[in-house]
Structure formats: structure tokens, C-alpha cells
Design a protein around this motif. Structure first.
Motif, mmCIF file in Angstrom:
data_model
loop_
_atom_site.group_PDB
_atom_site.id
_atom_site.type_symbol
_atom_site.label_atom_id
_atom_site.label_comp_id
_atom_site.label_asym_id
_atom_site.label_seq_id
_atom_site.Cartn_x
_atom_site.Cartn_y
_atom_site.Cartn_z
ATOM 1 N N ILE A 16 12.942 -2.607 29.276
ATOM 2 C CA ILE A 16 12.571 -1.382 29.959
ATOM 3 C C ILE A 16 11.485 -0.671 29.160
ATOM 4 C CG2 ILE A 16 13.363 0.803 30.938
ATOM 5 C CD1 ILE A 16 14.562 -1.798 32.173
ATOM 6 N N TRP A 17 10.342 -0.524 29.785
ATOM 7 C CA TRP A 17 9.218 0.215 29.205
ATOM 8 C C TRP A 17 9.205 1.621 29.791
ATOM 9 C CZ3 TRP A 17 4.062 -2.670 28.056
ATOM 10 C CH2 TRP A 17 4.315 -3.936 27.522
ATOM 11 N N VAL A 35 16.117 1.774 27.246
ATOM 12 C CA VAL A 35 14.667 1.755 27.009
ATOM 13 C C VAL A 35 14.403 1.100 25.664
ATOM 14 C CG1 VAL A 35 12.621 3.165 26.598
ATOM 15 C CG2 VAL A 35 14.237 3.806 28.412
ATOM 16 N N SER A 36 13.557 0.083 25.652
ATOM 17 C CA SER A 36 13.258 -0.609 24.397
ATOM 18 C C SER A 36 11.825 -0.390 23.921
ATOM 19 C CB SER A 36 13.511 -2.110 24.560
ATOM 20 O OG SER A 36 12.763 -2.628 25.641
ATOM 21 N N LYS A 37 10.956 0.067 24.815
ATOM 22 C CA LYS A 37 9.564 0.330 24.444
ATOM 23 C C LYS A 37 9.128 1.665 25.028
ATOM 24 C CE LYS A 37 8.000 -4.460 23.893
ATOM 25 N NZ LYS A 37 9.355 -4.988 23.694
ATOM 26 N N LYS A 38 8.615 2.533 24.167
ATOM 27 C CA LYS A 38 8.127 3.837 24.612
ATOM 28 C C LYS A 38 6.630 3.929 24.346
ATOM 29 C CE LYS A 38 12.266 6.718 24.371
ATOM 30 N NZ LYS A 38 12.802 8.040 23.956
ATOM 31 N N LEU A 39 5.902 4.352 25.361
ATOM 32 C CA LEU A 39 4.458 4.504 25.239
ATOM 33 C C LEU A 39 4.068 5.907 25.666
ATOM 34 C CD1 LEU A 39 5.123 1.415 26.309
ATOM 35 C CD2 LEU A 39 2.642 1.244 26.363
ATOM 36 N N GLU A 40 3.137 6.492 24.932
ATOM 37 C CA GLU A 40 2.614 7.803 25.268
ATOM 38 C C GLU A 40 1.108 7.687 25.475
ATOM 39 O OE1 GLU A 40 3.730 11.739 23.209
ATOM 40 O OE2 GLU A 40 1.705 11.323 22.445
ATOM 41 N N ALA A 77 10.781 -2.081 34.649
ATOM 42 C CA ALA A 77 11.491 -3.277 34.216
ATOM 43 C C ALA A 77 10.455 -4.391 34.106
ATOM 44 C CB ALA A 77 12.580 -3.648 35.215
ATOM 45 N N VAL A 78 10.239 -4.869 32.872
ATOM 46 C CA VAL A 78 9.142 -5.795 32.588
ATOM 47 C C VAL A 78 9.697 -7.099 32.041
ATOM 48 C CG1 VAL A 78 6.995 -6.151 31.299
ATOM 49 C CG2 VAL A 78 7.632 -3.838 32.048
#
Length: 507
Positions: free
Chosen positions: A421-422, A385-390, A477-478
Motif C-alpha cells: 500500500i502506497w 501502509v508500507s510506503k509514504k510519499l509526499e 494497492a501496488v
């Protein structure tokens, strides 16, 4: 089935006034969670609405509670479904004009509306993979707008996000080469602070992408005969049958009691005794739909947002949140002309009855298989995972990673052509929270997992919008094929405008 509108509004401390309150003196301000103290955030997350009276809840919301959204009307079936015109290119150029007008939605009454190349909604733009096209966009509204190509693999400069305002009277040419396969996409405005109202008044249209493979599949493809676009929108009309957005608007997403399909009220659809393809778009500001047949019979889903599934999936019901699309096949050959069959929602509201006639088209297909070769690779599954959004909040108190949208801030960067990977988490509040449809501009992504599990089989395909329930974590997967600045946001249009949006710069 996705959770339907588990929605309550948030209460905060006396320092912070919730944007959903109609009486709030700060109802027009944008709240920034990033400036809130830990104590204020704790107060907001810990509030318990369970002891509030219905009257207090209604006062707090200022509009109907989304916990029990307005029920839709039953379609009487008195009006044949209107079909958007097909827009043909002239030397590869499609001319698309945003304009104001009036529409006779109700017999004998002129309702003020917006539309593309007409008074309400827009045409179906048909393009082909590999085609070089120019979208000649023209703003004849009395206010600025943008032209956003939802789901289109397009360079950032042509995406039509909030950076790309077109002033009244201005024209802009958007040029690109179609680099994606067969799919049902759409277009709508995206100006900051005006998206929800402009869509509500009628600015939306469909884009059909075709490719050589899709033309050989034998799918129902005769437009208006066995291949139909269905744009679902709920609206609330005032006493004068006008679309008074400011009176109907809810900060948590505007819900109406009148269903329009392709702009038609009380629609019916006449079909032949054959397989019929329905291209469904949830074009509503906020309402979710679960589609089913009143007979209880199954249908086949053949496509998601961005293209075909690998094979048809038998379904008894199908849920779409705002911005999502799906293509389904209903086999009417097994019914009699007298069969009472209708498309319904989860509340058993009749959305659209079908009128079956003997006529059968020449393009009818007896079997459907091997539609696509979509796959999630082992390499994609192993990527970290390279980007984490809440995602968090409701009303005007909505954030992504504790921040609200800032046009001058780039939230993420990503390399062109590289898959990342977001991971998106929909953080619930004490009352559970609500579903957020999460959309990324300029790409089609793959859903890797939902709470660590494989996605449903009917979501094993290209997507640009995914419904994330409260408490869920989704991994995507973006990959961006083009450079530019792209938005990512909740597709409840009022949430988007209240700040649940960010920007990724692709370099």
C-alpha cells in the motif's frame, strides 16, 4: 470534478532563487530540498503571493500564470480528424523508429516535428494478451531518446525509463509476453532533461491491447468507423508556425493555446448514427481537460487507464490529467444529421465538432454490460501502509519526500508479486498548491481511497496515473509482476524533469 490548475509559483528566501523566474541566473540548476535548512524550507512554505501584482507574478513565472492558463482556440471544424495508422507485426516484430521530419499542421506551412514511423506522433500498436512480441526500436533522431511503454506490464529492463538511453543511430529489441487484459496504453520518450521537449515536438503513440473477452463484448471496434483514438495535446506555435519549445516552456508545465487532436488543428469527426467509442489520451505536457458535450447530454465511460470498468458509467463530464486515458461511448443514433453537437472542455471551448451521417457499421452494439470483474479485496483493504510519499513544490522547487531525482539512488524496494500500500500526500503551500498526476511505471494499480473515502465509481478500475489534488492523500494497492527498476513521478513533464521523480527496485 478534479480541481483545475490551482497553480501559483513559489517564492523563496534570497538564498534560494525560484526556477520559474525567467531572469534567474540559476534557471538551469537543479534545486535539492534535501540540502535546504529548516529555516529555508519554512520560508518557502510560508510565502504569501496574494499581495503580488499581476505584473510581478508574470515576471516571477517567466511565462503565463497557471492560475489562469492560456485559453484554447475553438475548433472551426474545417479539417477532418487524422487517424494514426495501425502498425501490424511481422512474425511478432513491431518496428518503431523515432525520427525527425516536417508536418503540414497549418495549410501550406512545414513545421519541424518529431514522430514515430512518420513525421508527427506515432502509429497505433495492436497487441493481444498472451502474445510474444518484440518491439524493435530505432533512434533516427539527432539526440538520445528512450522508448517508454506507459501502462505496460513489462520487465524493468524493457520499460524505457531514463536508464535506457538509445543513442542516435542505435537499435534495441524489447521482448516480452503480453500479460494484461484489454486496454488503451501509450508510448513516449523518457530521457532525463529532454522528455518534455521530445513529447512536445510529437513523440507519442498509442498501444491497443486486446483479449478474447473484449472481442466478445460487442463493443464498437471498427477502427476509424466507430472506434476512434483521440490524442489531445495543446501547443503554442511561434510566428513562423514552429514548435519553439524553449520559447514556450514553463517550469510548472508548458501550456499552449492551440489544440491538436491526433496532430490535427481545427478538427471535426464524422460519425454514423450509432454508438461510437472514443479512446481519450491526455498527451499534453501539463494541461488538464474536462470533457463534456455541448448538448449537456451524458455519455458512458467504459474504461480507465488499464482496462474496462465492470460496467458502463453514465457521465456528464470527465476529467483527465496528463498521462491519463479513458474510453467513452457516445450514442449518436438519437441525434439528427443536422444536430449541432461538439466535444467541449470545462471552459466551453469547442474541442471537436461531430458531423453525423447515416452510415452505420455492422459492429454496432445495442447494450453494454459485464465488461470486467475488477475488485478491491478485503485483504488489500486491510494491508498496512508500507510506503509514504509526499509531493511538494512547483517549478524547479519540486520534490518527493524532500528529495529530487537521483539516477544513482534507489528510493524504495519491493518484492515481485507482493501487493503493498502506497500512501501519497500532495502537500499544499500557503497558496494552495496544484494538482499532480502521479504515475508509476511497469504496473497497473488500484485506488483504495482518496482522503479516506472510496474513489469515484469511474475510477474503480485499473490505473497507472492518478490525479492528486493539493491537500489530498491517496492510497494505492501496488503490485509489480516483473523485476527491475521502475520510475514513479509527476506526469507534468516539466515537474518530472525538475526532479519530482523517484525509483523503486523490484526484486
Amino acid at each position: 470534478m478534479k480541481l483545475k490548475f490551482l497553480i501559483t509559483s513559489l517564492l523563496v528566501s534570497s538564498v534560494i532563487i525560484g526556477g520559474c523566474s525567467a531572469s534567474s541566473s540559476k534557471s538551469d540548476e537543479t534545486m535539492d530540498h534535501s540540502k535546504m535548512t529548516k529555516e529555508e524550507m519554512s520560508n518557502m512554505e510560508g510565502m504569501d503571493h496574494s499581495n503580488m501584482s499581476g505584473k510581478n507574478m508574470e515576471t516571477m513565472n517567466g511565462h503565463e500564470s497557471h492560475t489562469n492558463p492560456l485559453a484554447l482556440n475553438h475548433s472551426t471544424g474545417e479539417n477532418e480528424l487524422a487517424l494514426p495508422p495501425l502498425l501490424e507485426a511481422k512474425d511478432g516484430i513491431f518496428t518503431i523508429t523515432a525520427q525527425q521530419g516536417t508536418s503540414e499542421i497549418f495549410k501550406g506551412i512545414n513545421t519541424e516535428t518529431y514522430g514515430y514511423n512518420g513525421s508527427y506522433l506515432g502509429p497505433v500498436i495492436k497487441i493481444n494478451e498472451g502474445q510474444k512480441v518484440t518491439f524493435k526500436t530505432n533512434n533516427q533522431l539527432s539526440e538520445p531518446t528512450t522508448f517508454h511503454w506507459h501502462g505496460v506490464d513489462i520487465p524493468g529492463e524493457g520499460d524505457g525509463g531514463p536508464h535506457h538511453l538509445l543513442q542516435p543511430g542505435d537499435t534495441k529489441n524489447v521482448k516480452f509476453t503480453v500479460k494484461q487484459g484489454a486496454s488503451t496504453l501509450w508510448f513516449h520518450p523518457h530521457p532525463v532533461g529532454a522528455t518534455a521537449e521530445q513529447v512536445y515536438k510529437g513523440l507519442a503513440g498509442l498501444i491497443y491491447v486486446e483479449d478474447e473477452h473484449s472481442k466478445k463484448l460487442g463493443l464498437p471496434s471498427e477502427y476509424g468507423v466507430n472506434d476512434f483514438p483521440l490524442v489531445f495535446q495543446d501547443r503554442k506555435f511561434d510566428d513562423n508556425k514552429q514548435l519553439n519549445f524553449k520559447a514556450a516552456m514553463n517550469e510548472d508545465g508548458t501550456i499552449g493555446d492551440t489544440l491538436l487532436i491526433n496532430g490535427t488543428v481545427n478538427p471535426k469527426l464524422t460519425v454514423g448514427k450509432e454508438k461510437v467509442r472514443l479512446r481519450l489520451l491526455n498527451g499534453s505536457n501539463a494541461r488538464n481537460y474536462t470533457f463534456k458535450l455541448n448538448t449537456g447530454d451524458s455519455f458512458q465511460q467504459i474504461a480507465t487507464d488499464g482496462g474496462f470498468l465492470n460496467k458502463p458509467i453514465s457521465m456528464n463530464e470527465l476529467s483527465l490529467t496528463p498521462g491519463e486515458r479513458a474510453e467513452i461511448i457516445i450514442d449518436f443514433s438519437k441525434y439528427n444529421k443536422s444536430t449541432d453537437i461538439s466535444l467541449m472542455n470545462e471552459e466551453d471551448i469547442k474541442l471537436m465538432p461531430f458531423n453525423i451521417v447515416d452510415k452505420k457499421s455492422e459492429t454496432s452494439s445495442d447494450s453494454l454490460k459485464n465488461l470486467n470483474n475488477y475488485v478491491v479485496t478485503d485483504e488489500e483493504r486491510k494491508l498496512p501502509v508500507s510506503k509514504k510519499l509526499e509531493l511538494f513544490g512547483m517549478g524547479k522547487m519540486v520534490t518527493i519526500n524532500n528529495k529530487q531525482f537521483d539516477m544513482n539512488r534507489i528510493d524504495f524496494t519491493q518484492k515481485q508479486g507482493e501487493t503493498e500500500i502506497w500512501e501519497i500526500y500532495n502537500k499544499p503551500d500557503m497558496m494552495g498548491g496544484m494538482t499532480h498526476p502521479f504515475h508509476i511505471h511497469g504496473t497497473q494499480f488500484k485506488i483504495l481511497s482518496i482522503d479516506g473515502k472510496e474513489p469515484p465509481t469511474n475510477e474503480y478500475g485499473w490505473k497507472d496515473t492518478v490525479a492528486i489534488d493539493a491537500g489530498e492523500t491517496v492510497r494505492l494497492a501496488v503490485k509489480f509482476n516483473n523485476k527491475g527498476i521502475y520510475m514513479f513521478h509527476c506526469h507534468i513533464l516539466e515537474h518530472e524533469e525538475n526532479g519530482m521523480m523517484g525509483q523503486v527496485k523490484v526484486e
